[in-house]
Design a protein around this motif. Structure first.
Motif, mmCIF file in Angstrom:
data_model
loop_
_atom_site.group_PDB
_atom_site.id
_atom_site.type_symbol
_atom_site.label_atom_id
_atom_site.label_comp_id
_atom_site.label_asym_id
_atom_site.label_seq_id
_atom_site.Cartn_x
_atom_site.Cartn_y
_atom_site.Cartn_z
ATOM 1 N N PRO A 137 0.820 -1.218 0.000
ATOM 2 C CA PRO A 137 0.000 0.000 0.000
ATOM 3 C C PRO A 137 0.856 1.272 0.000
ATOM 4 C CG PRO A 137 -0.884 -1.604 1.557
ATOM 5 C CD PRO A 137 0.373 -2.198 1.006
ATOM 6 N N ASP A 138 1.977 1.275 0.709
ATOM 7 C CA ASP A 138 2.801 2.497 0.799
ATOM 8 C C ASP A 138 4.073 2.455 -0.042
ATOM 9 O OD1 ASP A 138 1.033 3.719 2.546
ATOM 10 O OD2 ASP A 138 1.932 2.729 4.283
ATOM 11 N N PHE A 139 4.275 1.380 -0.782
ATOM 12 C CA PHE A 139 5.528 1.261 -1.551
ATOM 13 C C PHE A 139 5.263 0.654 -2.920
ATOM 14 C CE2 PHE A 139 6.596 1.321 2.901
ATOM 15 C CZ PHE A 139 7.564 2.317 2.930
ATOM 16 N N GLY A 144 11.895 -1.049 -2.494
ATOM 17 C CA GLY A 144 12.945 -1.300 -1.510
ATOM 18 C C GLY A 144 12.530 -0.921 -0.093
ATOM 19 N N GLY A 145 11.516 -0.067 0.019
ATOM 20 C CA GLY A 145 11.054 0.337 1.352
ATOM 21 C C GLY A 145 10.034 -0.618 1.949
ATOM 22 N N MET A 146 9.747 -1.712 1.301
ATOM 23 C CA MET A 146 8.641 -2.598 1.713
ATOM 24 C C MET A 146 8.690 -2.942 3.198
ATOM 25 S SD MET A 146 9.719 -6.379 0.272
ATOM 26 C CE MET A 146 9.885 -5.891 -1.407
ATOM 27 N N ARG A 147 7.489 -3.166 3.779
ATOM 28 C CA ARG A 147 7.412 -3.456 5.221
ATOM 29 C C ARG A 147 7.146 -4.930 5.498
ATOM 30 N NH1 ARG A 147 4.027 1.501 5.851
ATOM 31 N NH2 ARG A 147 5.541 3.176 6.106
ATOM 32 N N ASP A 153 11.822 -18.925 12.551
ATOM 33 C CA ASP A 153 11.357 -19.529 13.792
ATOM 34 C C ASP A 153 11.840 -20.975 13.720
ATOM 35 O OD1 ASP A 153 10.062 -19.939 16.207
ATOM 36 O OD2 ASP A 153 8.185 -20.519 15.223
ATOM 37 N N GLY A 154 12.989 -21.252 14.320
ATOM 38 C CA GLY A 154 13.631 -22.554 14.093
ATOM 39 C C GLY A 154 14.044 -22.601 12.637
ATOM 40 N N ASP A 155 13.705 -23.703 11.951
ATOM 41 C CA ASP A 155 14.009 -23.788 10.514
ATOM 42 C C ASP A 155 12.972 -23.055 9.673
ATOM 43 O OD1 ASP A 155 16.278 -25.161 10.850
ATOM 44 O OD2 ASP A 155 15.454 -27.149 10.349
ATOM 45 N N ASP A 156 11.793 -22.828 10.260
ATOM 46 C CA ASP A 156 10.690 -22.253 9.486
ATOM 47 C C ASP A 156 10.896 -20.753 9.251
ATOM 48 O OD1 ASP A 156 9.520 -24.704 9.562
ATOM 49 O OD2 ASP A 156 7.938 -24.165 11.003
ATOM 50 N N TRP A 157 10.111 -20.259 8.291
ATOM 51 C CA TRP A 157 10.005 -18.818 8.060
ATOM 52 C C TRP A 157 8.597 -18.381 8.476
ATOM 53 C CZ3 TRP A 157 13.887 -15.687 6.608
ATOM 54 C CH2 TRP A 157 14.991 -16.245 5.970
ATOM 55 N N ILE A 158 8.491 -17.169 9.032
ATOM 56 C CA ILE A 158 7.174 -16.592 9.330
ATOM 57 C C ILE A 158 7.076 -15.283 8.549
ATOM 58 C CG2 ILE A 158 5.566 -15.821 11.121
ATOM 59 C CD1 ILE A 158 6.433 -18.614 11.736
ATOM 60 N N LEU A 159 6.026 -15.155 7.747
ATOM 61 C CA LEU A 159 5.828 -13.944 6.931
ATOM 62 C C LEU A 159 4.672 -13.124 7.485
ATOM 63 C CD1 LEU A 159 7.802 -15.174 4.944
ATOM 64 C CD2 LEU A 159 6.165 -14.804 3.110
ATOM 65 N N ASP A 160 4.895 -11.816 7.618
ATOM 66 C CA ASP A 160 3.842 -10.890 8.046
ATOM 67 C C ASP A 160 3.889 -9.661 7.150
ATOM 68 O OD1 ASP A 160 2.525 -11.810 10.642
ATOM 69 O OD2 ASP A 160 4.661 -12.086 11.094
ATOM 70 N N GLY A 161 2.725 -9.219 6.694
ATOM 71 C CA GLY A 161 2.696 -7.991 5.899
ATOM 72 C C GLY A 161 1.493 -7.947 4.982
ATOM 73 N N ALA A 162 1.516 -7.008 4.039
ATOM 74 C CA ALA A 162 0.397 -6.830 3.109
ATOM 75 C C ALA A 162 0.934 -6.422 1.747
ATOM 76 C CB ALA A 162 -0.540 -5.752 3.637
#
Ligand code: FAD
Length: 391
Positions: A137-139, A144-147, A153-162
């Motif tokens: 929404p803002d980039f 490059g400014g993405m949020r 988390d251990g071997d896993d990845w956790i993704l948060d955002g929009a």
């Protein structure tokens, strides 16, 4: 009478196979897509699920990629296919671009062998649909400014955002998601292959668009999306990775946008020849002929540039600045042609009975996505002066 292609002897620049591919795509586009496209546009819908296997059968998905069920054609042939699809509607070409040049290219260029084997044959056949989530929404122009963040988390990845404005987003089986990940002292952009049925992933279709209505656009939400370690694209590091995919899609637009322009010009010529004003055909007035001649020149020059850039890409000798030059020229001139053709059709030009305002509205998006016209001017400005003027 001659067409613009004939005037500029475009066929003489193409090989037999390229002409055959172009003719096949043109026939499919005219028979299968053109009769329905105004209805899709009016309804604000696109039957991506239904059409993807048909586009796959024709070899149009990931068409210029090698192996994994992809057709492996020349870049020029891919461009010609984009042109024929966009002559029907930019939405159709967008679906094919996002699938092949963005989502599949990301996996093909940066993915592991397992990711390639798992996704590419399904995507090439149109059994799986992909999307590419870079913009937020803002980039937009400065991704490059993405949020959006990826954390371990251990071997896993956790993704948060929009993510926002994501073509194919709400019909996709797989999303390529770009996110910042903390590595040592700094953030690095990484790419992830996200099956869209992963808990925490959701997509909401964006409605009420006045442009690219025959195309699905969505907002993506990533809320604690847990992915295994091997969901990361191993070869993608930094902003250069998504930009490498965007270059591929921009290349297709160099040809594609000219398809929309060609369709507008052909509708305007047909109309001008039959519409009588002040007791003679509109086409017989000098003012109309001047408009048509100027548009034919821009369309012809645009096609010559597109084929030239296609040949350079086929020789792996094309630079990002050259792709920017082509994308800027084609989209800007196509939009100008669409608007000028609209004037020739008078009031009829504003209806869906004719394609011109539909194309013009679509081209507003095409001018903006894959790098806005201003961003490509800045790319060229930097190349010409050596001074960066982005910030
Ligand atoms: P902004 O970046 O906010 O730009 C606004 C204006 O400011 C523009 O005129 C721009 O040129 C100008 N501007 C920006 N920077 C400068 C500067 N340095 N100097 C001068 N002027 C500047 N994104 C995806 O990731 N995946 C998709 O599948 C996708 N599909 C899309 C489909 C549609 C229909 C549309 C409309 C967009 C899509 N996009 C997608 C997003 C698209 O790539 C962005 O809209 C585009 O990058 C521009 O970003 P923005 O809209 O945030 O505009």
């Amino acid at each position: 009478m001659v067409t613009v292609d004939e005037l500029f002897a475009i066929d003489s620049l193409l090989g037999d196979e390229e002409r055959a591919i172009r003719d096949t795509v043109r026939a499919f586009a005219n028979e299968r897509l053109r009769p329905h496209v105004a209805d899709w546009f009016e309804a604000g819908t696109f039957p991506a699920r239904e059409l993807a296997p048909e586009l796959g059968k024709l070899g149009l998905l990931g068409m210029h990629l090698e192996g994994y069920g992809c057709a492996g054609t020349s870049a020029t042939a891919y461009g010609l296919a984009c042109l024929e699809l966009e002559a029907v509607d930019s939405g159709v070409r967008s679906m094919v671009s996002v699938q092949g040049s963005l989502a599949m290219t990301a996996i093909h260029k940066y993915g592991s062998e397992e990711q390639k084997q798992h996704w590419l044959p399904e995507m090439a056949a149109g059994r799986a649909i992909g999307c590419f989530g870079l913009t937020e929404p803002d980039f937009g122009s400065n991704p490059g400014g993405m949020r959006t963040r990826a954390r371990r988390d251990g071997d896993d990845w956790i993704l948060d955002g929009a993510k926002m404005w994501i073509t194919n987003g709400s019909v996709a089986d797989v999303a390529i998601v770009w996110a910042q990940s903390r590595e040592g002292e700094r953030d690095v952009i990484r790419g992830f292959v996200v099956p869209t049925d992963t808990p925490g992933f959701s997509a909401r279709e964006m409605k009420h668009k006045l442009s690219l209505r025959a195309s699905i656009t969505a907002e993506l939400s990533l809320d604690g999306v847990r992915l295994p370690a091997d969901a990361q694209l191993p070869q993608a590091r930094g902003l250069a990775a998504p930009l490498g995919c965007l270059s591929e899609a921009r290349f297709g637009i160099i040809f594609g946008a000219l398809g929309a322009a060609r369709d507008c010009l052909s509708a305007a010529i047909d109309y001008a020849r039959t519409r009588e004003v002040f007791d003679k055909p509109l086409a017989a007035y000098q003012l109309t002929q001047a408009k048509l001649a100027d548009m034919a020149l821009e369309l012809g020059k645009g096609q010559l540039l597109a084929v030239h850039l296609g040949r350079m890409k086929d020789r792996h000798a094309i630079s990002n600045e050259q792709i920017s030059a082509g994308k800027l020229n084609s989209t800007r001139e196509a939009l100008e042609i669409a608007r000028q053709c609209r004037t020739i059709l008078g009031a009829n030009g504003i209806t869906l009975e004719y394609p011109v305002l539909r194309h013009a509205n679509n081209l507003e998006s095409v001018l903006t996505y894959e790098g806005t016209a201003e961003v490509h001017q800045l790319v060229l400005g930097e190349a010409l002066t050596g001074s960066k003027a982005f910030r």
